[in-house]
Design a protein around this motif. Structure first.
Motif, PDB file in Angstrom:
ATOM      1  N   ARG A  84      87.420  61.914  -9.070  1.00  0.00           N
ATOM      2  CA  ARG A  84      86.352  61.407  -9.596  1.00  0.00           C
ATOM      3  C   ARG A  84      86.142  59.538  -9.755  1.00  0.00           C
ATOM      4  N   SER A  85      87.100  59.388  -9.968  1.00  0.00           N
ATOM      5  CA  SER A  85      87.336  58.255 -11.034  1.00  0.00           C
ATOM      6  C   SER A  85      86.989  57.148 -10.478  1.00  0.00           C
ATOM      7  N   GLY A  86      87.454  57.220  -8.792  1.00  0.00           N
ATOM      8  CA  GLY A  86      87.774  56.923  -7.467  1.00  0.00           C
ATOM      9  C   GLY A  86      89.041  56.211  -7.342  1.00  0.00           C
ATOM     10  N   ASP A  87      89.923  56.702  -8.853  1.00  0.00           N
ATOM     11  CA  ASP A  87      91.244  56.009  -8.716  1.00  0.00           C
ATOM     12  C   ASP A  87      91.962  56.799  -7.879  1.00  0.00           C
ATOM     13  N   VAL A  89      91.589  56.345  -4.621  1.00  0.00           N
ATOM     14  CA  VAL A  89      91.938  55.631  -3.556  1.00  0.00           C
ATOM     15  C   VAL A  89      92.967  54.704  -3.537  1.00  0.00           C
ATOM     16  N   LEU A 253      84.907  59.654   1.126  1.00  0.00           N
ATOM     17  CA  LEU A 253      85.142  58.936   0.109  1.00  0.00           C
ATOM     18  C   LEU A 253      85.152  57.734   0.714  1.00  0.00           C
ATOM     19  N   GLN A 256      81.320  57.337   0.573  1.00  0.00           N
ATOM     20  CA  GLN A 256      80.634  56.671  -0.794  1.00  0.00           C
ATOM     21  C   GLN A 256      80.597  55.440  -1.157  1.00  0.00           C
ATOM     22  N   GLY A 257      81.893  55.315  -0.975  1.00  0.00           N
ATOM     23  CA  GLY A 257      82.249  53.776  -0.705  1.00  0.00           C
ATOM     24  C   GLY A 257      81.495  52.373   0.242  1.00  0.00           C
TER      25      GLY A 257
END
Length: 258
Positions: A84-87, A89, A253, A256-257
């Motif tokens: 959810r936070s993107g961490d 990655v 992901l 989305q990025g």
């Protein structure tokens, strides 16, 4: 050598929370006493139910209380939060296999839980109420294998549920439903042999018995190798499903990025 190091790191990580472990152990013992009273009261009226006498019921309760934190049905939300936070990655960019790395950490966690949350309540139940001990030494080894398989099956399910955050962004609802349904259908609330026959047959086609009921049945010598093979099959299927979902989630992901 990375996998063993991650197992050790998982063990050391959870061993630092000694006060939390002691508080959890106390809670396990209290609920174990309550559950023992309920099941013994039932058996006092009925004698035996589906092959369970008082000794078997006591063993079921205290092994279940001990396995609760070892198998860990709920409480694992770290991966979904990182998605959810993107961490996540950062995790995907590291030179490791994310699923294998998290499995190693979970095995270390389970190893610490065996020492602090399985052995003490089981010893308490055995000393205070008495256990039905296995009649064959080989049962102990099979029980250990069954517990290991249960931990991996639980991890595989939790891994999949956390990965739903790739699509839902917030996996708390999915994990909450699992927390309610999982305990009941896995044999934590009451023994699955007490379910109607049609329900037991249906549950055999699911991974639920592999989480709690199978290890306990193995210890009670009411199940053997076929039940453990059932666990291993679900372990392989769920881990494979996790790899597929992780790959597809990783692609989403990237989209989305940008």
């Amino acid at each position: 050598m990375l996998f063993p190091r991650l197992i050790r790191a998982g063990f050391l990580r959870y061993s630092s929370y000694r006060q939390a472990a002691l508080a959890g152990l106390t809670t396990n013992v209290v609920f174990g006493l309550l559950r023992t009273a309920v099941l013994v009261a039932v058996l006092a009226e009925r004698g035996t139910v589906a092959g369970y006498d008082v000794a078997a019921a006591v063993t079921y309760v205290w092994l279940g209380q001990g396995l609760l934190t070892v198998v860990l049905l709920w409480g694992d939300v770290e991966l979904s939060r990182r998605i959810r936070s993107g961490d996540v990655v950062v995790d995907l960019g590291r030179p490791w296999d994310l699923q294998a790395a998290r499995l190693a950490g979970d095995l270390g966690r389970a190893g610490f839980a065996v020492l602090t949350r399985l052995v003490p309540p089981a010893a308490f139940g055995a000393l205070v109420f008495g256990f039905r001990w296995p009649a064959h030494l080989g049962t102990y080894a099979l029980f250990a294998l069954s517990v290991l398989a249960a931990v991996v099956v639980s991890f595989a399910v939790r891994f999949l549920l956390n990965l739903s955050a790739f699509w839902l962004l917030d996996a708390r609802g999915v994990l909450a439903v699992w927390g309610v349904v999982g305990g009941l259908l896995a044999g934590l609330v009451m023994p699955l042999p007490w379910f109607p026959e049609w329900a037991r047959t249906a549950l055999w086609w699911t991974p639920f018995p592999a989480l709690f009921q199978t290890p306990i049945d193995v210890f009670l010598e009411q199940a053997s190798w076929p039940a453990v093979i059932h666990q291993v099959l679900w372990m392989v299927l769920l881990l494979a499903a996790g790899r597929v979902v992780l790959e597809r989630g990783g692609r989403r992901l990237v989209v989305q990025g940008g």
